[in-house]
Motif scaffolding. Structure first.
Motif, PDB file in Angstrom:
ATOM      1  N   ASP A 194       0.812  -1.216   0.000  1.00  0.00           N
ATOM      2  CA  ASP A 194       0.000   0.000   0.000  1.00  0.00           C
ATOM      3  C   ASP A 194       0.848   1.271   0.000  1.00  0.00           C
ATOM      4  OD1 ASP A 194      -2.151  -1.715   0.242  1.00  0.00           O
ATOM      5  OD2 ASP A 194      -2.040  -1.688   2.443  1.00  0.00           O
ATOM      6  N   VAL A 195       2.166   1.100   0.108  1.00  0.00           N
ATOM      7  CA  VAL A 195       3.051   2.272   0.204  1.00  0.00           C
ATOM      8  C   VAL A 195       2.970   3.164  -1.042  1.00  0.00           C
ATOM      9  CG1 VAL A 195       5.487   2.967   0.302  1.00  0.00           C
ATOM     10  CG2 VAL A 195       4.594   1.339   1.970  1.00  0.00           C
ATOM     11  N   PRO A 196       3.044   2.591  -2.270  1.00  0.00           N
ATOM     12  CA  PRO A 196       3.009   3.487  -3.441  1.00  0.00           C
ATOM     13  C   PRO A 196       1.776   4.386  -3.470  1.00  0.00           C
ATOM     14  CG  PRO A 196       3.746   1.311  -4.103  1.00  0.00           C
ATOM     15  CD  PRO A 196       3.295   1.188  -2.677  1.00  0.00           C
ATOM     16  N   ALA A 197       0.605   3.865  -3.086  1.00  0.00           N
ATOM     17  CA  ALA A 197      -0.608   4.685  -3.084  1.00  0.00           C
ATOM     18  C   ALA A 197      -0.475   5.822  -2.074  1.00  0.00           C
ATOM     19  CB  ALA A 197      -1.819   3.820  -2.755  1.00  0.00           C
ATOM     20  N   ALA A 198       0.095   5.492  -0.897  1.00  0.00           N
ATOM     21  CA  ALA A 198       0.283   6.519   0.139  1.00  0.00           C
ATOM     22  C   ALA A 198       1.249   7.596  -0.354  1.00  0.00           C
ATOM     23  CB  ALA A 198       0.807   5.873   1.419  1.00  0.00           C
ATOM     24  N   VAL A 199       2.276   7.182  -1.084  1.00  0.00           N
ATOM     25  CA  VAL A 199       3.237   8.144  -1.628  1.00  0.00           C
ATOM     26  C   VAL A 199       2.542   9.057  -2.625  1.00  0.00           C
ATOM     27  CG1 VAL A 199       5.272   8.387  -3.124  1.00  0.00           C
ATOM     28  CG2 VAL A 199       5.302   6.738  -1.225  1.00  0.00           C
ATOM     29  N   ARG A 200       1.711   8.453  -3.503  1.00  0.00           N
ATOM     30  CA  ARG A 200       1.009   9.269  -4.518  1.00  0.00           C
ATOM     31  C   ARG A 200       0.111  10.319  -3.861  1.00  0.00           C
ATOM     32  NH1 ARG A 200       1.085   4.866  -7.789  1.00  0.00           N
ATOM     33  NH2 ARG A 200      -0.857   4.038  -6.945  1.00  0.00           N
ATOM     34  N   ILE A 201      -0.579   9.914  -2.795  1.00  0.00           N
ATOM     35  CA  ILE A 201      -1.449  10.875  -2.079  1.00  0.00           C
ATOM     36  C   ILE A 201      -0.607  12.035  -1.538  1.00  0.00           C
ATOM     37  CG2 ILE A 201      -2.924  11.184  -0.035  1.00  0.00           C
ATOM     38  CD1 ILE A 201      -3.848   8.251  -0.469  1.00  0.00           C
ATOM     39  N   GLU A 211       5.269  17.072  -8.989  1.00  0.00           N
ATOM     40  CA  GLU A 211       5.250  16.040 -10.039  1.00  0.00           C
ATOM     41  C   GLU A 211       6.662  15.658 -10.453  1.00  0.00           C
ATOM     42  OE1 GLU A 211       2.780  17.724 -13.063  1.00  0.00           O
ATOM     43  OE2 GLU A 211       1.044  17.747 -11.731  1.00  0.00           O
ATOM     44  N   SER A 212       7.665  16.186  -9.714  1.00  0.00           N
ATOM     45  CA  SER A 212       9.054  15.889 -10.099  1.00  0.00           C
ATOM     46  C   SER A 212       9.323  14.407  -9.921  1.00  0.00           C
ATOM     47  CB  SER A 212      10.032  16.648  -9.216  1.00  0.00           C
ATOM     48  OG  SER A 212       9.475  17.834  -8.767  1.00  0.00           O
ATOM     49  N   PRO A 213      10.279  13.894 -10.711  1.00  0.00           N
ATOM     50  CA  PRO A 213      10.670  12.499 -10.516  1.00  0.00           C
ATOM     51  C   PRO A 213      11.239  12.278  -9.119  1.00  0.00           C
ATOM     52  CG  PRO A 213      11.894  13.513 -12.338  1.00  0.00           C
ATOM     53  CD  PRO A 213      10.981  14.555 -11.788  1.00  0.00           C
ATOM     54  N   VAL A 214      11.098  11.073  -8.623  1.00  0.00           N
ATOM     55  CA  VAL A 214      11.401  10.750  -7.236  1.00  0.00           C
ATOM     56  C   VAL A 214      12.658   9.883  -7.177  1.00  0.00           C
ATOM     57  CG1 VAL A 214      10.505   9.382  -5.300  1.00  0.00           C
ATOM     58  CG2 VAL A 214       8.975  10.904  -6.561  1.00  0.00           C
ATOM     59  N   ALA A 215      13.480  10.089  -6.140  1.00  0.00           N
ATOM     60  CA  ALA A 215      14.634   9.203  -5.925  1.00  0.00           C
ATOM     61  C   ALA A 215      14.191   8.080  -4.999  1.00  0.00           C
ATOM     62  CB  ALA A 215      15.784   9.986  -5.310  1.00  0.00           C
ATOM     63  N   LEU A 216      14.384   6.848  -5.454  1.00  0.00           N
ATOM     64  CA  LEU A 216      13.976   5.701  -4.645  1.00  0.00           C
ATOM     65  C   LEU A 216      15.212   4.950  -4.170  1.00  0.00           C
ATOM     66  CD1 LEU A 216      11.405   3.993  -3.772  1.00  0.00           C
ATOM     67  CD2 LEU A 216      11.960   2.528  -5.726  1.00  0.00           C
ATOM     68  N   GLN A 217      15.304   4.743  -2.858  1.00  0.00           N
ATOM     69  CA  GLN A 217      16.436   3.984  -2.313  1.00  0.00           C
ATOM     70  C   GLN A 217      16.407   2.575  -2.909  1.00  0.00           C
ATOM     71  OE1 GLN A 217      16.125   3.109   1.859  1.00  0.00           O
ATOM     72  NE2 GLN A 217      17.948   1.802   1.800  1.00  0.00           N
ATOM     73  N   PRO A 218      17.545   2.090  -3.433  1.00  0.00           N
ATOM     74  CA  PRO A 218      17.547   0.750  -4.035  1.00  0.00           C
ATOM     75  C   PRO A 218      17.472  -0.363  -2.983  1.00  0.00           C
ATOM     76  CG  PRO A 218      19.732   1.736  -4.202  1.00  0.00           C
ATOM     77  CD  PRO A 218      18.841   2.783  -3.594  1.00  0.00           C
ATOM     78  N   ASP A 219      16.454  -0.305  -2.165  1.00  0.00           N
ATOM     79  CA  ASP A 219      16.243  -1.308  -1.129  1.00  0.00           C
ATOM     80  C   ASP A 219      15.338  -2.385  -1.732  1.00  0.00           C
ATOM     81  OD1 ASP A 219      15.937  -1.924   2.001  1.00  0.00           O
ATOM     82  OD2 ASP A 219      13.955  -2.095   1.054  1.00  0.00           O
ATOM     83  N   PRO A 220      15.667  -3.667  -1.535  1.00  0.00           N
ATOM     84  CA  PRO A 220      14.875  -4.731  -2.181  1.00  0.00           C
ATOM     85  C   PRO A 220      13.377  -4.614  -1.895  1.00  0.00           C
ATOM     86  CG  PRO A 220      16.700  -5.668  -0.910  1.00  0.00           C
ATOM     87  CD  PRO A 220      16.777  -4.200  -0.743  1.00  0.00           C
ATOM     88  N   ASP A 221      13.001  -4.296  -0.643  1.00  0.00           N
ATOM     89  CA  ASP A 221      11.582  -4.196  -0.286  1.00  0.00           C
ATOM     90  C   ASP A 221      10.880  -3.086  -1.071  1.00  0.00           C
ATOM     91  OD1 ASP A 221      11.746  -6.232   1.475  1.00  0.00           O
ATOM     92  OD2 ASP A 221      11.958  -4.968   3.263  1.00  0.00           O
ATOM     93  N   LEU A 222      11.589  -1.988  -1.261  1.00  0.00           N
ATOM     94  CA  LEU A 222      10.983  -0.853  -1.971  1.00  0.00           C
ATOM     95  C   LEU A 222      10.972  -1.105  -3.479  1.00  0.00           C
ATOM     96  CD1 LEU A 222      12.558   2.221  -0.093  1.00  0.00           C
ATOM     97  CD2 LEU A 222      10.328   1.162   0.291  1.00  0.00           C
ATOM     98  N   MET A 223      12.054  -1.734  -3.988  1.00  0.00           N
ATOM     99  CA  MET A 223      12.214  -1.941  -5.430  1.00  0.00           C
ATOM    100  C   MET A 223      11.135  -2.888  -5.982  1.00  0.00           C
ATOM    101  SD  MET A 223      15.245  -0.488  -6.474  1.00  0.00           S
ATOM    102  CE  MET A 223      16.289  -1.469  -7.515  1.00  0.00           C
ATOM    103  N   GLN A 224      10.720  -3.862  -5.147  1.00  0.00           N
ATOM    104  CA  GLN A 224       9.795  -4.879  -5.657  1.00  0.00           C
ATOM    105  C   GLN A 224       8.335  -4.396  -5.669  1.00  0.00           C
ATOM    106  OE1 GLN A 224       7.973  -7.387  -3.237  1.00  0.00           O
ATOM    107  NE2 GLN A 224       8.268  -5.946  -1.570  1.00  0.00           N
ATOM    108  N   LEU A 225       8.099  -3.178  -5.183  1.00  0.00           N
ATOM    109  CA  LEU A 225       6.719  -2.682  -5.137  1.00  0.00           C
ATOM    110  C   LEU A 225       6.254  -2.207  -6.516  1.00  0.00           C
ATOM    111  CD1 LEU A 225       6.905  -0.603  -1.831  1.00  0.00           C
ATOM    112  CD2 LEU A 225       5.815  -2.837  -2.159  1.00  0.00           C
ATOM    113  N   ASP A 226       4.937  -2.238  -6.718  1.00  0.00           N
ATOM    114  CA  ASP A 226       4.377  -1.753  -7.981  1.00  0.00           C
ATOM    115  C   ASP A 226       4.090  -0.259  -7.830  1.00  0.00           C
ATOM    116  OD1 ASP A 226       3.039  -1.154 -10.238  1.00  0.00           O
ATOM    117  OD2 ASP A 226       1.270  -2.416  -9.808  1.00  0.00           O
ATOM    118  N   TRP A 227       4.946   0.563  -8.443  1.00  0.00           N
ATOM    119  CA  TRP A 227       4.872   2.012  -8.258  1.00  0.00           C
ATOM    120  C   TRP A 227       3.989   2.689  -9.324  1.00  0.00           C
ATOM    121  CZ3 TRP A 227       6.554   4.314  -3.913  1.00  0.00           C
ATOM    122  CH2 TRP A 227       7.430   3.585  -3.090  1.00  0.00           C
ATOM    123  N   GLY A 228       3.322   1.854 -10.146  1.00  0.00           N
ATOM    124  CA  GLY A 228       2.450   2.435 -11.167  1.00  0.00           C
ATOM    125  C   GLY A 228       3.259   3.280 -12.137  1.00  0.00           C
TER     126      GLY A 228
END
Lengths: 217, 474
Positions: free
Chosen positions: A73-80, A88-105
């Motif tokens: 549910d994290v990506p939806a919370a981030v979008r909100i 609307e700027s592009p986002v830096a995502l930490q290359p953490d396995p848990d975060l990387m495997q999420l569906d960020w749309g």
């Protein structure tokens, strides 16, 4: 004579001794902490997640919190959050396995972190209820600058990693290798250097948003 | 007039200048007033703060009485983490080591995160002499640097500057200064300006709030996040730290951090508390390639085991100056040393010599506020009295003081004379009183031009006491 010898010599002369057995010194140091309650304020009643959340959202600390049930549910919370702040700027995502495997749309990412980064998302290792502190250890997949360069710092924290006191972190960290940087972060950057008046975003992030993942709800 | 110019004036003149400066008084009161309220609130929510304070004192005392052990342990662990450890006996040697590292790194520009030790050893001047551009990154130190000032407080170095003055400085020096003189706009202007400096720097220099013996890590605390930008981006990170900054472990550091932050700003914890341990590791995404720690003595071993041993506990929180009635009237610059306020008055004679700073040890009412708010219970008034005795014994007190004390001592040994003199003094003082206060008096302008004096009672204590006894006998 080197300055090292000179300084140690002076120290020993002042202490009236030639050398020291490390064992007894370490034992005394340990005995000083035999009553841990003495060195810390009592924690109010409540579960650790609520204590952490109410602490970090205090006006003087200035973080914001939302709770989601699952990591998915994290990506939806981030979008909100991003919509609320109109970025609307592009986002830096930490290359953490848990975060990387999420569906960020359709979220756009930057390849690394840049000096004028608007948003960065990072996962905290621990949260501390006592102080509302987040903890990050530098690592190949955890750049220290993720916590300091962006204007908006979004942090994912799993409720099961919230501990009560600073010492609980110290004990847990004692079981792993000491990182190059251990960053204990409590709220967004602030300064009171001009007339004692608080202003946010002095050098580090101006906004700190924490997404707590808690299966309980 | 900048603080650098005031250095050459005698203490009395510096004090008179400060007392006559109304803006300064307002500026000091704004910041220290808030600090006092916030500290009191933070302490009141911790029922056994006194117990924690005592534990803090015991931790620091344990370290100073085993300093050799902890220095060696820290050095061993720091080297194992990949750090280079340097030792400096004197301020000059410490500066030389730092400048040499900068030169070896071919550094043109260094960023610095606020460090009182750096000020103590004169690092800013040493870097300037070596032709190295120094950029102060703490917002207050940045203001101080732009103004060509010196810090006037150890936590809020620019508290003597009003927002209008800061706005003017930023308009003059920043590439894209703020449009409005609101504080948040000014802070954003500094953020833009300093971010460039962070990225350009070849070397980052920080101090240390604690040195963790069992890991070799160095702890820094800031609320702005400037320490981490200073130490993570450049190729080289140099730490300058006093040898008294050691603590046995991370857990011991946590106790002291709680005391330090509450006493300094009234917060429960700093926004950014970082433990730096060695240079960049293989695979690390960022971090410095070289990590140097300079352990500085500069008089600390001389204090160890001597009269000033308790001063080695000092956490540099600034609570003593926020609560000092003298500091609040004259501000930090009038003290003339690196460290102002009560802790500064104790340290300056040790660092700069008693002969040039004996005025400081007298500029104290011995009201004891400083010791009460000290998070590690340093007996500052006692230490100041010790300096006064030393100054007397070494013959540093001027003839006027010696003569006045001789007269006082003579009178004190002759009760009749003493009572007569005080009875006359009380009556003379009352002649100048008006509505309970003496506002102006000849030969006492030094006092009355800056503050009023309470009008004394009509009779001395001894006179009133005798009268009461006579009444009781009747």
């Amino acid at each position: 004579m080197t300055s090292r010898d000179l300084i140690l010599g002076k120290v020993r002369r002042a202490l009236h001794r030639d050398g020291v057995e490390p064992g007894p010194v370490t034992a005394i140091a340990e005995s000083l902490l035999s009553e841990p309650e003495l060195g810390r304020p009592p924690l109010p009643e409540g579960d650790l997640r609520s204590l952490f959340a109410s602490r970090v959202t205090l006006p003087q600390i200035g973080g914001t919190v939302c709770v989601v049930e699952d990591l998915r549910d994290v990506p939806a919370a981030v979008r909100i959050y991003l919509e609320e702040h109109g970025t609307e700027s592009p986002v830096a995502l930490q290359p953490d396995p848990d975060l990387m495997q999420l569906d960020w749309g359709g979220l756009a990412f930057t390849s690394g972190i840049s000096p004028d980064q608007t948003v960065a998302i990072q996962k905290a290792l621990w949260g501390i209820a006592e102080t509302g502190t987040l903890i990050f250890h530098s690592a190949p997949n955890c750049a220290t600058l993720f916590s300091f360069l962006p204007l908006h710092h979004i942090v994912v924290l799993e409720a099961k990693h919230i501990v009560a006191y600073l010492e609980d972190y110290a004990v847990a960290a004692g079981h792993m290798a000491v990182p190059r940087n251990a960053n204990l972060i409590t709220g967004p950057s602030g300064t009171t250097d001009i007339e004692g008046s608080l202003a946010r975003g002095a050098h580090g992030p101006g906004f700190l948003h924490i997404i707590i993942v808690d299966k309980r709800d | 007039m900048t603080a650098l110019e005031t250095d050459f004036k005698p203490f009395k003149t510096r004090v008179e200048d400060a007392l006559a400066n109304r803006t300064l008084k307002v500026a000091i009161e704004r910041t220290t007033g808030t600090a006092r309220l916030k500290r009191a609130a933070a302490v009141s929510t911790w029922p056994n703060f006194a117990g924690a304070r005592d534990l803090g004192r015991r931790i620091k005392d344990h370290v100073t009485s085993n300093l050799d052990h902890y220095l060696i342990e820290f050095e061993r662990n720091a080297i194992a983490s990949g750090a280079k450890v340097h030792w400096a006996s004197t301020a000059e040697e410490a500066c030389e080591i730092v400048v040499d590292i900068c030169k070896a790194a071919n550094a043109k520009s260094v960023t610095r995160s606020k460090s009182m030790l750096g000020e103590e050893i004169g690092l800013p001047l040493a870097l300037e002499k070596a032709g190295i551009t120094r950029v102060e990154t703490d917002l207050a130190e940045h203001i101080v640097q732009l103004a060509g000032d010196k810090p006037s407080h150890i936590i809020w170095p620019a508290l003597h500057r009003t927002r209008e003055e800061v706005a003017e400085l930023f308009r003059k020096h920043h590439h894209t200064p703020q449009n409005s003189d609101e504080i948040p706009a000014m802070v954003r202007s500094a953020r833009r300006q300093l971010r460039e400096a962070f990225l350009r720097a070849d070397v980052g220099i920080s101090g240390a709030n604690f040195l963790i013996a069992d890991s070799g890590a160095v702890c820094t605390v800031t609320n702005e996040g400037n320490a981490e930008l200073t130490t993570t981006i450049p190729r080289v990170h140099i730490v300058t730290a006093g040898i008294e900054k050691l603590v046995p472990s991370l857990r011991h550091a946590m106790v002291l951090l709680r005391l330090l932050v509450r006493s300094a700003t009234g917060a429960d914890f700093t926004q950014y508390t970082t433990f730096h341990c060695g240079p960049k590791r293989p695979g690390d995404a960022d971090g410095p390639e070289e990590f140097h720690i300079v352990l500085v003595d500069n008089g600390r071993t001389h204090m160890l085991g001597g009269d000033l041993n308790d001063m080695l506990r000092c956490l540099r929180c600034g609570a003593c100056m926020n609560h000092c009635v003298v500091y609040r009237q004259i501000g930090g610059h009038a003290y003339g040393g690196t460290y102002p306020g009560p802790m500064g008055s104790v340290l300056t004679p040790e660092l700069d010599g008693l002969a040039g700073s004996r005025d400081l040890v007298h500029a104290c009412t011995l009201n004891g506020n400083c010791q009460q708010v000290c998070p590690v219970d340093i007996p500052l008034p006692t230490l100041l009295r010790g300096w006064r005795e030393k100054s007397w014994n070494e013959g540093l007190e001027p003839r006027s003081v010696r003569r006045a004390l001789w007269f006082w001592a003579f009178a004190a040994r002759h009760p009749f004379l003493y009572r007569m003199a005080t009875a006359v003094a009380v009556r003379v003082l009352r002649l100048f009183g008006e509505a309970g206060w003496v506002r102006s008096m000849p030969m006492a302008k030094g006092w009355t031009s800056h503050r009023d004096f309470p009008k004394p009672a009509s009779r001395t204590f001894m006179e009133q006491y005798r009268a009461a006894q006579r009444r009781a006998r009747k």
